[in-house]
Design a protein around this motif. Structure first.
Motif, mmCIF file in Angstrom:
data_model
loop_
_atom_site.group_PDB
_atom_site.id
_atom_site.type_symbol
_atom_site.label_atom_id
_atom_site.label_comp_id
_atom_site.label_asym_id
_atom_site.label_seq_id
_atom_site.Cartn_x
_atom_site.Cartn_y
_atom_site.Cartn_z
ATOM 1 N N PRO A 64 0.825 -1.214 0.000
ATOM 2 C CA PRO A 64 0.000 0.000 0.000
ATOM 3 C C PRO A 64 0.861 1.267 0.000
ATOM 4 C CG PRO A 64 -0.798 -1.573 1.627
ATOM 5 C CD PRO A 64 0.517 -2.084 1.147
ATOM 6 N N GLY A 65 0.477 2.195 -0.850
ATOM 7 C CA GLY A 65 1.124 3.494 -0.854
ATOM 8 C C GLY A 65 2.391 3.596 -1.673
ATOM 9 N N VAL A 66 2.895 2.480 -2.215
ATOM 10 C CA VAL A 66 4.110 2.533 -3.034
ATOM 11 C C VAL A 66 3.678 2.658 -4.489
ATOM 12 C CG1 VAL A 66 6.259 1.391 -3.668
ATOM 13 C CG2 VAL A 66 5.335 1.114 -1.351
ATOM 14 N N PRO A 67 3.980 3.795 -5.136
ATOM 15 C CA PRO A 67 3.456 4.024 -6.485
ATOM 16 C C PRO A 67 4.217 3.250 -7.550
ATOM 17 C CG PRO A 67 4.814 5.866 -5.823
ATOM 18 C CD PRO A 67 4.731 4.948 -4.631
ATOM 19 N N GLY A 68 3.513 2.898 -8.596
ATOM 20 C CA GLY A 68 4.128 2.281 -9.768
ATOM 21 C C GLY A 68 4.172 3.266 -10.919
#
Length: 529
Positions: free
Chosen positions: A523-527
């Motif tokens: 959660p919260g780690v952007p791609g």
């Protein structure tokens, strides 16, 4: 009870021919022996070790009629390279292979006919080890059934790499394309140039996800394989009929090497890369650099018997060459038109070098730009266009376009997918892929050696995440590369669900078909994409 329906025998990949009988099949017991001719003895040893661990049966050697399991190599059996015939009936088990690889693949199919507990490393509550009565005749569609594993971006310890090789073998994959170097790490010991691993194998921190500006974890990362490690990896794979194809990236994706030996570069000294994406740093084109990499490849060729050596050749920025007096002088001296032809010239130096030593150059489809080296084989990743062009020009091709082959791409559109990158690539999408483009159907199809999937590990920082991203999509790909029959995902899906029980027994932390477990999310780690 009638004969079992063929769909109930959940083999992955699906064999060419499978018939089931209503007669009782054989059972493995303490009296079961294995008899193999000389050419099949390696498979005999493998089968005894694998089944013996799970069943606690001794499975000692036997002779002829004394042995319920018989393994034979017979090139005259009409099976074709890597083909096999497996028969299980009241007389026992007979596996006949065209070659040792065929016998090994027959043994892999035999194991799938047993309960999933046959994949455990020690006995559990003992089932009855009874086989259905079947006759399987099988052969692969393609000679190149590959998987690239990127150990440069995130290092995979040797133990976990050997486990991954076992998983490839289970799926009848026969090429491990091992991506050993990149901007973010150099993973193979080169004795002539020790700083490649002393410096190039370690970075001070790693980008997490794809936020802008980039966020970092603040943790050093690294690792490399010694030359003895590489010999072990190559031998372990060869025993499972897998060829390891090494990749040493040039002239781009080389920042780790330049960090170790700054004279290789075109600009100021750099550190081992911490960020993802295309980095402007490139090798210079001096004779010194050519000699350096010839020496590197000499050691690589000593370690890897593979016919193919991959030099990458992809995503090579030209800005440093445009500003470089050395590069511009080389362009003038060689009568080249521009920096694209300079890259082609650079690649051709190694194409010739490999050819003199009985090897062949493999490169990504950018090596077409500026002119293709005479002996080059192309891995077509930016769609199929590069592969089509190469095949029409008389070059061999391995198909691995991003839209069907990049296992770092997100597995659904759900926000639950960890660090979602690229476009959605589902199990069904992988299964629907066709390695031979329609443009080559009438002419050029013979140039398609096969296909591979690519496991790029920018966002896979542990063996658990490699499992999650690779499986079960790699299981679907295995059928694409092996089976010649027309594919139907609705027919495949029940077999895949049964196959997941085997992966469970092994301990593969695959992505469930209905979405990630909570602990598999980020959660919260952007791609990106």
């Amino acid at each position: 009870m009638g004969a079992p329906r063929v769909p109930d025998i959940a083999l992955v990949p699906q064999p060419a021919e499978l018939t089931a009988s209503r007669a009782p099949g054989p059972a493995l017991t303490s009296a079961t022996r294995i008899d193999a001719d000389a050419a099949a003895q390696d498979t005999e040893s493998w089968l005894r070790a694998e089944l013996g661990a799970a069943t606690e049966l001794p499975l000692p050697p036997g002779e002829g009629g004394d042995a319920p399991i018989r393994l034979r190599v017979d090139p005259a059996a009409g099976l074709g390279p890597e083909g096999y015939r497996l028969t299980t009936d009241g007389a026992g088990v007979l596996i006949v292979g065209h070659d040792p690889a065929g016998v090994f693949y027959g043994a892999q199919t035999l194991r799938q006919l047993l309960p999933p507990a046959a994949y455990r490393r020690a006995p559990t509550a003992p089932p009855t080890w009874t086989l259905p009565a079947v006759r399987v005749t099988d052969r692969p569609r393609f000679g190149w059934r590959g998987c690239l594993l990127d150990v440069a971006r995130h290092f995979l310890p040797k133990h976990d790499l050997l486990r991954f090789i076992d998983l490839l073998a289970l799926h009848k994959i026969n090429v491990l394309h091992l991506h050993l170097t990149d901007d973010q790490g150099w993973r193979i010991e080169i004795r002539r140039y020790p700083r490649l691993t002393e410096v190039g194998a370690w970075r001070r921190e790693t980008q997490v996800g794809h936020a802008r500006p980039a966020a970092f974890d603040g943790r050093p990362h690294g690792g490399f394989y010694t030359q003895d490690d590489i010999r072990e990896i190559v031998a372990y794979a060869a025993a499972r009929h897998i060829t390891v194809v090494p990749e040493i990236d040039i002239p781009g994706h080389s920042q780790a090497a330049i960090a170790a030996y700054p004279e290789l570069g075109e600009g100021a000294p750099v550190e081992v890369g911490r960020e993802w994406g295309v980095i402007d740093t490139v090798l210079n084109v001096s004779d010194t650099v050519l000699d350096f990499y010839r020496a590197v490849f000499d050691e690589v060729m000593e370690l890897f018997p593979s016919t193919y050596i991959c030099i990458g050749g992809d995503e090579c920025p030209k800005a440093q060459w445009k500003a470089s007096a050395t590069a511009q002088r080389r362009i003038a001296e060689e009568g080249l038109a521009d920096e694209n032809e300079l890259q082609s010239w650079f690649i051709r130096q190694f194409d010739a070098y490999f050819a003199e030593r009985g090897r062949r150059l493999l490169g990504w489809d950018e090596i077409l730009e500026g002119g293709l080296a005479p002996g080059a084989t192309v891995a077509s990743w930016r769609g199929t266009e590069g592969g089509i062009a190469a095949a029409r020009a008389g070059h061999d091709v391995v198909m691995c376009p991003t839209r069907t082959s990049y296992l770092d791409y997100r597995q659904s559109a759900s926000a639950a997918e960890p660090i979602p990158v690229g476009t959605v690539l589902t199990v069904a999408d992988v299964y629907a892929a066709e390695p031979v483009p329609p443009e080559l159907a009438d002419a050029g199809a013979e140039r398609v050696l096969g296909a591979q999937v690519n496991v790029w590990t920018e966002n896979m920082d542990s063996p658990r995440t490699v499992d999650f991203m690779a499986f079960p999509r790699l299981s679907a790909f295995a059928e694409v590369a092996w089976s010649s029959a027309e594919r139907d995902f609705a027919e495949f899906l029940p077999r895949l669900r049964a196959h997941l029980a085997r992966l469970d027994a092994i301990g593969v932390e695959y992505r469930p078909l209905d979405g990630p477990h909570p602990w598999q999310q980020r959660p919260g780690v952007p791609g990106w994409g």
